[in-house]
Design a protein around this motif. Structure first.
Motif, PDB file in Angstrom:
ATOM      1  N   SER A 184       0.797  -1.224   0.000  1.00 22.65           N
ATOM      2  CA  SER A 184       0.000   0.000   0.000  1.00 22.65           C
ATOM      3  C   SER A 184       0.829   1.273   0.000  1.00 22.65           C
ATOM      4  CB  SER A 184      -0.908   0.025   1.242  1.00 22.65           C
ATOM      5  OG  SER A 184      -0.123  -0.033   2.433  1.00 22.65           O
ATOM      6  N   ASP A 185       2.134   1.160   0.255  1.00 24.43           N
ATOM      7  CA  ASP A 185       2.960   2.356   0.373  1.00 24.43           C
ATOM      8  C   ASP A 185       4.405   1.980   0.076  1.00 24.43           C
ATOM      9  OD1 ASP A 185       3.654   4.964   0.828  1.00 24.43           O
ATOM     10  OD2 ASP A 185       3.317   4.932   2.998  1.00 24.43           O
ATOM     11  N   ALA A 186       5.210   2.978  -0.232  1.00 27.25           N
ATOM     12  CA  ALA A 186       6.629   2.737  -0.487  1.00 27.25           C
ATOM     13  C   ALA A 186       7.434   3.954  -0.089  1.00 27.25           C
ATOM     14  CB  ALA A 186       6.867   2.415  -1.967  1.00 27.25           C
ATOM     15  N   VAL A 187       8.618   3.725   0.475  1.00 27.90           N
ATOM     16  CA  VAL A 187       9.536   4.809   0.836  1.00 27.90           C
ATOM     17  C   VAL A 187      10.967   4.371   0.542  1.00 27.90           C
ATOM     18  CG1 VAL A 187       8.043   5.708   2.673  1.00 27.90           C
ATOM     19  CG2 VAL A 187       9.786   3.998   3.222  1.00 27.90           C
ATOM     20  N   THR A 188      11.842   5.349   0.464  1.00 27.40           N
ATOM     21  CA  THR A 188      13.279   5.068   0.389  1.00 27.40           C
ATOM     22  C   THR A 188      13.934   5.672   1.620  1.00 27.40           C
ATOM     23  OG1 THR A 188      13.671   7.067  -0.924  1.00 27.40           O
ATOM     24  CG2 THR A 188      13.376   5.012  -2.128  1.00 27.40           C
ATOM     25  N   ASN A 189      14.983   5.035   2.101  1.00 27.47           N
ATOM     26  CA  ASN A 189      15.683   5.555   3.276  1.00 27.47           C
ATOM     27  C   ASN A 189      16.909   6.350   2.854  1.00 27.47           C
ATOM     28  OD1 ASN A 189      17.565   3.623   2.570  1.00 27.47           O
ATOM     29  ND2 ASN A 189      17.196   2.306   4.340  1.00 27.47           N
ATOM     30  N   GLY A 207      19.021   5.080   0.177  1.00 27.22           N
ATOM     31  CA  GLY A 207      18.402   4.894  -1.132  1.00 27.22           C
ATOM     32  C   GLY A 207      17.727   3.546  -1.290  1.00 27.22           C
ATOM     33  N   ASP A 208      17.659   2.760  -0.200  1.00 29.36           N
ATOM     34  CA  ASP A 208      16.986   1.470  -0.252  1.00 29.36           C
ATOM     35  C   ASP A 208      15.478   1.683  -0.164  1.00 29.36           C
ATOM     36  OD1 ASP A 208      19.455   0.119  -0.234  1.00 29.36           O
ATOM     37  OD2 ASP A 208      19.560   0.291   1.949  1.00 29.36           O
ATOM     38  N   THR A 209      14.732   0.918  -0.952  1.00 30.97           N
ATOM     39  CA  THR A 209      13.277   1.058  -0.999  1.00 30.97           C
ATOM     40  C   THR A 209      12.604  -0.024  -0.157  1.00 30.97           C
ATOM     41  OG1 THR A 209      13.376   2.014  -3.218  1.00 30.97           O
ATOM     42  CG2 THR A 209      11.260   1.125  -2.521  1.00 30.97           C
ATOM     43  N   PHE A 210      11.524   0.375   0.517  1.00 30.23           N
ATOM     44  CA  PHE A 210      10.753  -0.550   1.343  1.00 30.23           C
ATOM     45  C   PHE A 210       9.275  -0.415   1.006  1.00 30.23           C
ATOM     46  CE2 PHE A 210      14.698   0.144   3.460  1.00 30.23           C
ATOM     47  CZ  PHE A 210      15.012  -1.074   4.046  1.00 30.23           C
ATOM     48  N   TYR A 211       8.568  -1.559   1.006  1.00 27.93           N
ATOM     49  CA  TYR A 211       7.140  -1.576   0.728  1.00 27.93           C
ATOM     50  C   TYR A 211       6.364  -1.899   2.005  1.00 27.93           C
ATOM     51  CZ  TYR A 211       8.560  -2.067  -4.200  1.00 27.93           C
ATOM     52  OH  TYR A 211       9.124  -1.890  -5.448  1.00 27.93           O
ATOM     53  N   LYS A 212       5.243  -1.193   2.217  1.00 24.13           N
ATOM     54  CA  LYS A 212       4.380  -1.484   3.346  1.00 24.13           C
ATOM     55  C   LYS A 212       3.389  -2.573   2.962  1.00 24.13           C
ATOM     56  CE  LYS A 212       1.709   0.773   6.993  1.00 24.13           C
ATOM     57  NZ  LYS A 212       1.180   2.066   7.485  1.00 24.13           N
TER      58      LYS A 212
END
Length: 467
Positions: free
Chosen positions: A201-206, A209-214
């Motif tokens: 439902s969501d995505a961010v990068t830290n 620059g690594d991406t994570f999905y909720k």
């Protein structure tokens, strides 16, 4: 000549006295020039609002930098490097604020990896970060996959001994929040989720620059919903190759989506090429596993499914129909881990309220007579050790069990009534099967209690235990 010499000596001594007096005055003024701390309080705003980045303009000190005795923890050269770092460990959390008699503000900060902790100049106002620290968003919004896109763990992310995939919050997004937790226990393996199908439902990068999905949905693994997975740890079966694959959709007759995956036959290639999958055992196993993991039963041998598999084409879609698995209930087999015991011992049950000596109570459970909710799930579906342990801890009957009462001498030499109190320590993963029971280990704690009111317990055994 002598008069001249005496005059010169006199003037020289006078000058030296003046210089000495001036030096003394300077020393005194310097000693008085240290700042003093007027206030020092804990920051109470939301933790996420106290994430900061060093600006590199000020060093970190053991105390407010202008206070007597302040020592450098990290000089400005280090602060500048941390400011430009692409490692999440360079994120900082502010947690105290101090003001000095000169009106300066200092914040106490700690790096997310704990390597640096101390005070840094923060400007002249406590209403906002300034000076050596600045407010910092530890993640940035990224583009999430389609809410209908299905993902699974990559084989490289599946492990029985480690978890590099699932996080409670994206890595380095928050101070002291790391790997995902299931029922309050940090997840240390991912093998239980190797066949789980996820949507996001969501995505961010830290910062790195690594991406994570909720995780939005995870049939059969709802304990992970709302937590995060590294994008690098998942792959999308939705990435369909029309030249080599057939899309398999598993659904129910009422249209409920159960699972889907892309299958690569070994007997044909080329979009539009006919391929008979009706006797493909590898496909049958994969489809059955996918349905079972979601709590459904699938028979590829059914006439409807056979017809669909025979008519398959490369680049096409085959719809298979599954039915909801029968719900089965299980009771529990308890093993007791006594203090000092190496191997847990299978407990026995009794209706006796008390026994004559302590050893008679060891590894014995008074049979529960209160109503209980059995462990229930779709027949054939798998459950994790965490699922089973959460059930035991959440069950009013099974979360605490007791031995018969017995008398023993306490530390003061007084005869006292005791009982062993048994609480869940661990449980084993398994498959929902009405002929099996949940396998659990309980810890025994000798506890002082009251005298029994009768020789046996009252009530009827409810079948909670299979001992």
């Amino acid at each position: 000549m002598q008069a001249s010499l005496k005059k010169s000596l006199y003037l020289g001594l006078a000058a030296l006295s003046f210089v000495a007096a001036g030096a003394a005055a300077t020393t005194t003024a310097s000693a008085k020039s240290y700042a003093t701390v007027k206030t020092n309080t804990t920051l109470t705003t939301a933790a996420t609002d106290r994430n900061v980045n060093l600006t590199g303009t000020n060093a970190i000190y053991t105390k407010a930098g202008t206070v007597k005795g302040a020592k450098i923890v990290a000089p400005t050269t280090t602060a500048k490097k941390l400011n430009k770092s692409t490692n999440g460990s360079a994120n900082f959390r502010a947690y105290r604020v101090a003001t000095t008699n000169r009106g300066s503000v200092y914040y106490k900060v700690v790096s997310f990896d704990g390597s640096y902790r101390g005070w840094v100049y923060g400007g002249k106002s406590t209403s906002k970060f300034a000076g050596g620290v600045a407010s910092y968003d530890t993640t940035k919004t990224a583009t999430a996959p389609s809410s209908s896109a299905v993902y699974t763990l990559k084989s490289s992310a599946v492990s029985t001994t480690s978890n590099t995939a699932f996080y409670a919050q994206p890595a380095w997004a928050e101070y002291k929040i790391g790997r995902a937790k299931v029922n309050g226990v940090t997840l240390t393996s991912t093998s239980a989720y190797k066949d789980t199908q996820f949507t996001f439902s969501d995505a961010v990068t830290n910062r790195a620059g690594d991406t994570f999905y909720k995780i939005a949905t995870a049939p059969g693994a709802t304990d992970l919903v709302g937590q995060w997975v590294a994008a690098s740890a998942v792959t999308s079966p939705s990435d369909f190759n029309a030249s080599t694959q057939v899309k398999i959709n598993i659904t129910t007759t009422d249209g409920t989506s159960v699972a889907s995956f892309n299958y690569t036959p070994t007997t044909a290639t080329g979009e539009g090429t006919a391929v008979d999958l009706s006797s493909d055992s590898a496909l049958s196993t994969k489809a059955d596993d996918a349905a079972t993991a979601a709590g459904y039963k699938l028979k590829t041998s059914d006439n409807v499914n056979q017809a669909a598999l025979k008519a398959a084409t490369i680049g096409g879609t085959v719809t298979l129909y599954a039915t909801k698995s029968d719900q089965v209930s299980m009771n529990t087999t308890v093993y007791i881990a006594q203090s000092g015991s190496v191997t847990p011992v299978k407990a026995t049950t009794t209706s006796d309220a008390s026994v004559t000596k302590p050893s008679d109570a060891e590894n014995v459970i008074v049979t529960p007579t209160t109503a209980f909710t059995p462990f229930t799930g779709a027949e054939g579906a798998t459950y994790t050790a965490a699922d089973a342990l959460a059930y035991l801890n959440g069950n009013s009957t099974l979360k605490t069990l007791y031995s018969p009462k017995f008398q023993d001498t306490n530390a003061s030499g007084t005869t006292t009534w005791y009982e062993y109190v048994y609480t869940p320590q661990s449980a084993s993963a398994g498959t929902y099967d009405a002929s099996e029971s949940v396998q659990a280990v309980y810890t025994a704690t000798k506890t002082a209690t009251t005298a029994p009111t009768g020789t046996t317990t009252t009530g009827t055994a409810t079948g909670a235990l299979d001992n």
